[in-house]
Design an enzyme around this catalytic site. Structure first.
Site, PDB file in Angstrom:
ATOM      1  N   ASP A 124     -40.101   9.813   5.809  1.00  0.00           N
ATOM      2  CA  ASP A 124     -39.755   9.967   4.386  1.00  0.00           C
ATOM      3  C   ASP A 124     -40.410   8.796   3.656  1.00  0.00           C
ATOM      4  O   ASP A 124     -40.424   7.675   4.165  1.00  0.00           O
ATOM      5  CB  ASP A 124     -38.227   9.909   4.220  1.00  0.00           C
ATOM      6  N   ASN A 135     -37.454   9.682  -3.240  1.00  0.00           N
ATOM      7  CA  ASN A 135     -36.228  10.234  -3.827  1.00  0.00           C
ATOM      8  C   ASN A 135     -35.052  10.077  -2.866  1.00  0.00           C
ATOM      9  O   ASN A 135     -34.191  10.948  -2.783  1.00  0.00           O
ATOM     10  CB  ASN A 135     -36.427  11.716  -4.183  1.00  0.00           C
ATOM     11  N   SER A 155     -37.557  28.400  -1.300  1.00  0.00           N
ATOM     12  CA  SER A 155     -36.510  28.488  -2.317  1.00  0.00           C
ATOM     13  C   SER A 155     -36.443  29.902  -2.878  1.00  0.00           C
ATOM     14  O   SER A 155     -37.468  30.596  -2.975  1.00  0.00           O
ATOM     15  CB  SER A 155     -36.859  27.510  -3.443  1.00  0.00           C
ATOM     16  N   TYR A 214     -43.325  23.978  -9.904  1.00  0.00           N
ATOM     17  CA  TYR A 214     -42.570  23.708  -8.667  1.00  0.00           C
ATOM     18  C   TYR A 214     -42.451  24.990  -7.836  1.00  0.00           C
ATOM     19  O   TYR A 214     -42.769  25.021  -6.648  1.00  0.00           O
ATOM     20  CB  TYR A 214     -41.178  23.148  -8.998  1.00  0.00           C
ATOM     21  N   LYS A 265     -44.056  26.273  -3.963  1.00  0.00           N
ATOM     22  CA  LYS A 265     -43.322  26.846  -2.818  1.00  0.00           C
ATOM     23  C   LYS A 265     -43.986  28.158  -2.388  1.00  0.00           C
ATOM     24  O   LYS A 265     -44.156  28.428  -1.198  1.00  0.00           O
ATOM     25  CB  LYS A 265     -41.864  27.104  -3.202  1.00  0.00           C
ATOM     26  N   TYR A 324     -33.815  28.969   0.340  1.00  0.00           N
ATOM     27  CA  TYR A 324     -32.461  28.534   0.003  1.00  0.00           C
ATOM     28  C   TYR A 324     -32.069  29.087  -1.359  1.00  0.00           C
ATOM     29  O   TYR A 324     -32.878  29.076  -2.287  1.00  0.00           O
ATOM     30  CB  TYR A 324     -32.351  27.016  -0.124  1.00  0.00           C
ATOM     31  N   ARG A 331     -30.986  27.870 -21.178  1.00  0.00           N
ATOM     32  CA  ARG A 331     -32.108  27.039 -20.727  1.00  0.00           C
ATOM     33  C   ARG A 331     -33.291  27.960 -20.444  1.00  0.00           C
ATOM     34  O   ARG A 331     -33.131  29.007 -19.803  1.00  0.00           O
ATOM     35  CB  ARG A 331     -31.685  26.300 -19.450  1.00  0.00           C
ATOM     36  N   ASP A 377     -34.062  30.468 -17.218  1.00  0.00           N
ATOM     37  CA  ASP A 377     -32.874  30.832 -16.432  1.00  0.00           C
ATOM     38  C   ASP A 377     -32.684  32.341 -16.379  1.00  0.00           C
ATOM     39  O   ASP A 377     -32.928  33.041 -17.370  1.00  0.00           O
ATOM     40  CB  ASP A 377     -31.608  30.219 -17.052  1.00  0.00           C
TER      41      ASP A 377
HETATM   42  N1  LIG Z   1     -31.817  21.076  -3.423  1.00  0.00           N
HETATM   43  C1  LIG Z   1     -32.127  22.304  -3.813  1.00  0.00           C
HETATM   44  O1  LIG Z   1     -31.483  22.870  -4.698  1.00  0.00           O
HETATM   45  C2  LIG Z   1     -33.260  23.046  -3.149  1.00  0.00           C
HETATM   46  C3  LIG Z   1     -33.364  24.435  -3.300  1.00  0.00           C
HETATM   47  C4  LIG Z   1     -34.420  25.107  -2.695  1.00  0.00           C
HETATM   48  C5  LIG Z   1     -35.364  24.398  -1.948  1.00  0.00           C
HETATM   49  N2  LIG Z   1     -35.253  23.050  -1.837  1.00  0.00           N
HETATM   50  C6  LIG Z   1     -36.277  22.334  -1.076  1.00  0.00           C
HETATM   51  O2  LIG Z   1     -35.671  21.689   0.031  1.00  0.00           O
HETATM   52  C7  LIG Z   1     -36.342  20.469   0.328  1.00  0.00           C
HETATM   53  C8  LIG Z   1     -35.331  19.341   0.364  1.00  0.00           C
HETATM   54  O3  LIG Z   1     -34.661  19.287  -0.874  1.00  0.00           O
HETATM   55  P1  LIG Z   1     -33.586  18.161  -1.206  1.00  0.00           P
HETATM   56  O4  LIG Z   1     -32.668  18.741  -2.218  1.00  0.00           O
HETATM   57  O5  LIG Z   1     -33.048  17.578   0.034  1.00  0.00           O
HETATM   58  O6  LIG Z   1     -34.520  17.130  -1.943  1.00  0.00           O
HETATM   59  P2  LIG Z   1     -34.636  15.534  -1.790  1.00  0.00           P
HETATM   60  O7  LIG Z   1     -35.484  15.044  -2.892  1.00  0.00           O
HETATM   61  O8  LIG Z   1     -33.281  14.945  -1.631  1.00  0.00           O
HETATM   62  O9  LIG Z   1     -35.414  15.421  -0.396  1.00  0.00           O
HETATM   63  C9  LIG Z   1     -36.818  15.434  -0.307  1.00  0.00           C
HETATM   64  C10 LIG Z   1     -37.226  14.170   0.425  1.00  0.00           C
HETATM   65  O10 LIG Z   1     -38.650  14.139   0.535  1.00  0.00           O
HETATM   66  C11 LIG Z   1     -39.083  12.811   0.316  1.00  0.00           C
HETATM   67  N3  LIG Z   1     -40.481  12.881  -0.132  1.00  0.00           N
HETATM   68  C12 LIG Z   1     -40.937  13.319  -1.339  1.00  0.00           C
HETATM   69  N4  LIG Z   1     -42.279  13.246  -1.381  1.00  0.00           N
HETATM   70  C13 LIG Z   1     -42.691  12.755  -0.170  1.00  0.00           C
HETATM   71  C14 LIG Z   1     -43.949  12.438   0.389  1.00  0.00           C
HETATM   72  N5  LIG Z   1     -45.090  12.597  -0.311  1.00  0.00           N
HETATM   73  N6  LIG Z   1     -43.997  11.951   1.645  1.00  0.00           N
HETATM   74  C15 LIG Z   1     -42.857  11.764   2.361  1.00  0.00           C
HETATM   75  N7  LIG Z   1     -41.625  12.040   1.878  1.00  0.00           N
HETATM   76  C16 LIG Z   1     -41.538  12.534   0.619  1.00  0.00           C
HETATM   77  C17 LIG Z   1     -38.132  12.228  -0.712  1.00  0.00           C
HETATM   78  O11 LIG Z   1     -38.041  10.813  -0.679  1.00  0.00           O
HETATM   79  C18 LIG Z   1     -36.808  12.891  -0.313  1.00  0.00           C
HETATM   80  O12 LIG Z   1     -36.054  12.081   0.570  1.00  0.00           O
HETATM   81  C19 LIG Z   1     -37.418  20.313  -0.751  1.00  0.00           C
HETATM   82  O13 LIG Z   1     -38.630  20.781  -0.225  1.00  0.00           O
HETATM   83  C20 LIG Z   1     -36.924  21.207  -1.856  1.00  0.00           C
HETATM   84  O14 LIG Z   1     -37.981  21.680  -2.647  1.00  0.00           O
HETATM   85  C21 LIG Z   1     -34.220  22.362  -2.403  1.00  0.00           C
HETATM   86  C1  LIG Z   2     -34.889  27.287 -14.350  1.00  0.00           C
HETATM   87  C2  LIG Z   2     -34.608  26.225 -13.337  1.00  0.00           C
HETATM   88  O1  LIG Z   2     -34.587  25.036 -13.615  1.00  0.00           O
HETATM   89  N1  LIG Z   2     -34.389  26.677 -12.074  1.00  0.00           N
HETATM   90  C3  LIG Z   2     -34.217  25.778 -10.951  1.00  0.00           C
HETATM   91  C4  LIG Z   2     -32.750  25.524 -10.696  1.00  0.00           C
HETATM   92  O2  LIG Z   2     -32.140  26.748 -10.343  1.00  0.00           O
HETATM   93  P1  LIG Z   2     -30.733  27.192 -10.818  1.00  0.00           P
HETATM   94  O3  LIG Z   2     -30.797  27.469 -12.266  1.00  0.00           O
HETATM   95  O4  LIG Z   2     -30.349  28.330  -9.945  1.00  0.00           O
HETATM   96  O5  LIG Z   2     -29.735  25.980 -10.483  1.00  0.00           O
HETATM   97  P2  LIG Z   2     -28.996  24.952 -11.459  1.00  0.00           P
HETATM   98  O6  LIG Z   2     -28.054  24.184 -10.611  1.00  0.00           O
HETATM   99  O7  LIG Z   2     -29.969  24.191 -12.297  1.00  0.00           O
HETATM  100  O8  LIG Z   2     -28.155  25.906 -12.460  1.00  0.00           O
HETATM  101  C5  LIG Z   2     -27.118  26.763 -11.993  1.00  0.00           C
HETATM  102  C6  LIG Z   2     -26.448  27.416 -13.186  1.00  0.00           C
HETATM  103  O9  LIG Z   2     -25.793  26.415 -13.960  1.00  0.00           O
HETATM  104  C7  LIG Z   2     -26.282  26.383 -15.295  1.00  0.00           C
HETATM  105  N2  LIG Z   2     -26.309  24.964 -15.707  1.00  0.00           N
HETATM  106  C8  LIG Z   2     -27.008  24.045 -14.986  1.00  0.00           C
HETATM  107  C9  LIG Z   2     -26.996  22.702 -15.335  1.00  0.00           C
HETATM  108  C10 LIG Z   2     -26.250  22.313 -16.466  1.00  0.00           C
HETATM  109  O10 LIG Z   2     -26.224  21.130 -16.854  1.00  0.00           O
HETATM  110  N3  LIG Z   2     -25.580  23.271 -17.175  1.00  0.00           N
HETATM  111  C11 LIG Z   2     -25.577  24.596 -16.826  1.00  0.00           C
HETATM  112  O11 LIG Z   2     -24.953  25.422 -17.486  1.00  0.00           O
HETATM  113  C12 LIG Z   2     -27.643  27.052 -15.270  1.00  0.00           C
HETATM  114  O12 LIG Z   2     -27.919  27.633 -16.517  1.00  0.00           O
HETATM  115  C13 LIG Z   2     -27.434  28.089 -14.141  1.00  0.00           C
HETATM  116  O13 LIG Z   2     -26.817  29.244 -14.659  1.00  0.00           O
HETATM  117  O14 LIG Z   2     -32.602  24.662  -9.592  1.00  0.00           O
HETATM  118  C14 LIG Z   2     -33.117  25.188  -8.351  1.00  0.00           C
HETATM  119  C15 LIG Z   2     -32.809  24.197  -7.256  1.00  0.00           C
HETATM  120  O15 LIG Z   2     -33.301  22.934  -7.573  1.00  0.00           O
HETATM  121  C16 LIG Z   2     -34.621  25.438  -8.501  1.00  0.00           C
HETATM  122  O16 LIG Z   2     -35.117  26.031  -7.312  1.00  0.00           O
HETATM  123  C17 LIG Z   2     -34.850  26.364  -9.688  1.00  0.00           C
HETATM  124  O17 LIG Z   2     -36.248  26.529  -9.878  1.00  0.00           O
END
Ligand SMILES: NC(=O)c1ccc[n+]([C@@H]2O[C@H](COP(=O)([O-])OP(=O)(O)OC[C@H]3O[C@@H](n4cnc5c(N)ncnc54)[C@H](O)[C@@H]3O)[C@@H](O)[C@H]2O)c1
Ligand SMILES: CC(=O)N[C@H]1[C@@H](OP(=O)(O)OP(=O)(O)OC[C@H]2O[C@@H](n3ccc(=O)[nH]c3=O)[C@H](O)[C@@H]2O)O[C@H](CO)[C@@H](O)[C@@H]1O
Length: 342
Positions: free
Chosen positions: A34, A38, A127, A152, A156, A180, A295, A298
């Site tokens: 890592d 972040n 995602s 973003y 993916k 996810y 937003r 959405d």
């Molecule tokens: N959290 C969500 O809602 C969600 C949803 C769908 C997919 N994902 C995907 O799942 C994965 C993990 O998500 P997360 O929520 O744990 O995010 P996160 O930011 O907590 O974890 C990502 C990690 O990657 C590291 N990183 C970033 N760029 C890097 C690089 N160039 N080299 C090495 N390390 C690097 C960061 O320091 C961080 O620790 C991501 O690929 C994210 O896109 C997350």
């Molecule tokens: C349009 C957008 O940004 N989509 C991203 C968002 O999805 P996604 O919108 O599903 O997830 P969020 O957690 O941001 O939002 C969930 C729900 O809560 C609402 N909400 C969210 C925050 C807030 O302050 N107030 C509120 O009302 C949103 O409108 C939505 O209806 O996060 C995912 C996980 O990182 C990303 O993969 C998506 O690409």
């Protein structure tokens, strides 16, 4: 492949750290890479405390190929679980090149090094964002993908396509793509959890920061959707269930060829106001909110059909919304400022 070493990129982050815990419990030996862009090293110290195991850690960047090669030379890596990348939707609109460079370029670097070192097992964090605006619900894996609405999401999708192409060209390569839905919650210990930097974009971190007093009120993005109460509906999945999905995927790699795709969600959608209510109950705190405009980008409702993962991976989300909120609150209340300033 229990006992075998698995490289976990992004293993210090939110989902990665929870997955490392479950990997140790399942008998795998995780090696974490890592760049801490972040994440805090503290998260891995806490993973070590939870598991009672020392976790090899490399502070390295995906874009640094020699650093990747050195890790593969040092460890007998059997599989890679690839979480590392950038994930802030708004930032991806402002800095698309960074997102393509890190997410796409970082992944191709990693794949090149894997192939060079003869490592052929790969699990990727994709995602539900790749589905774009839902054309039907619940969303199955055969729902059209690729009509992403931000850079973003496109990174993916591009990575998914690269992996599909590569698994055709490289007959030994086995890939599981995990899409996810909305990961929330935290480990039961309350010692690791989601720790966003700056103002949270996602709902649960925002709600929990309001509950703990870091922010004054939640903005609810729209109340005129065609949903149960007009607010957006999503499929929230406990991060520990999600972590267990990666264990199931690692085991699945042993008996597949090519590239498989699975949704990881619960199959149930909850509205923003239902989440706020559940969080208030779990925390005993009031979460003041105001309704604001929708937003951009959405959708009204997004939720998974997770039945393929149940059928083929033997995986099913077990934890409900109450438990997700309770665990999220335990983490937030024990660590009001996240990892950094307690
Ligand atoms: N959290 C969500 O809602 C969600 C949803 C769908 C997919 N994902 C995907 O799942 C994965 C993990 O998500 P997360 O929520 O744990 O995010 P996160 O930011 O907590 O974890 C990502 C990690 O990657 C590291 N990183 C970033 N760029 C890097 C690089 N160039 N080299 C090495 N390390 C690097 C960061 O320091 C961080 O620790 C991501 O690929 C994210 O896109 C997350
Ligand atoms: C349009 C957008 O940004 N989509 C991203 C968002 O999805 P996604 O919108 O599903 O997830 P969020 O957690 O941001 O939002 C969930 C729900 O809560 C609402 N909400 C969210 C925050 C807030 O302050 N107030 C509120 O009302 C949103 O409108 C939505 O209806 O996060 C995912 C996980 O990182 C990303 O993969 C998506 O690409």
């Amino acid at each position: 492949m229990p006992g075998k070493q698995v490289l976990v990129t992004g293993g210090a982050g939110y989902i990665g750290s929870h997955t490392v815990v479950e990997m140790v419990t399942a008998g795998f030996s995780p090696v974490v890479l890592d760049n801490l862009s972040n994440a805090c090293p503290e998260s891995l110290k806490r993973v070590e405390a939870i598991t009672g195991t020392s976790i090899p850690f490399y502070s390295a960047d995906l874009l640094d190929k020699p650093a990747l090669q050195a890790i593969f030379d040092k460890h007998d890596i059997e599989a890679v679980v690839h979480f590392a990348g950038l994930k802030a939707v708004g930032e991806s609109v402002a800095k698309p090149l960074s997102y393509y460079k890190v997410n796409v370029g970082g992944t191709t670097n990693l794949l090149e090094v894997m192939l060079e070192k003869g490592v052929y097992n790969f699990v990727f964090s994709s995602s539900a964002t790749v589905y774009g605006e839902p054309q039907f619900l619940p969303i199955t894996e055969s729902h059209p993908a690729g009509a992403c609405i931000n850079p973003y999401g496109r990174t993916k999708y591009v990575i998914e396509e690269i992996l599909k192409d590569l698994s055709i060209a490289e007959k030994n390569l086995r890939v599981v793509l995990l899409r996810y839905f909305n990961p929330i919650g935290a480990h039961k210990s309350g010692t690791i959890g989601e720790d966003p930097s700056g103002i949270p974009n996602n709902l649960l971190p925002y709600v929990s920061q309001v509950a703990v007093g870091r922010r004054s009120e939640l903005s609810v993005y729209g109340s005129d959707y065609d949903t149960v109460d007009g607010t957006g509906v999503r499929d929230y999945v406990h991060v520990v269930d999600l972590a267990l999905g990666h264990i199931a995927a690692l085991k699945k790699l042993e008996d597949i060829s090519g590239c498989k795709v699975y949704n990881l969600g619960t199959g149930t959608g909850y509205s923003v106001l239902q989440v706020v209510e559940a969080f208030e109950k779990a925390s005993g705190k009031k979460v003041p909110y105001k309704i604001v405009d929708r937003r951009a980008g959405d959708s009204a409702s997004v939720y998974a059909d997770p039945s393929l993962a149940e059928k083929e991976l033997g995986w099913k989300a077990e934890r409900g919304l109450t438990e997700m909120c309770e665990d999220c609150w335990r983490w937030q209340s024990q660590n009001p400022q996240g990892f950094k300033k307690d």
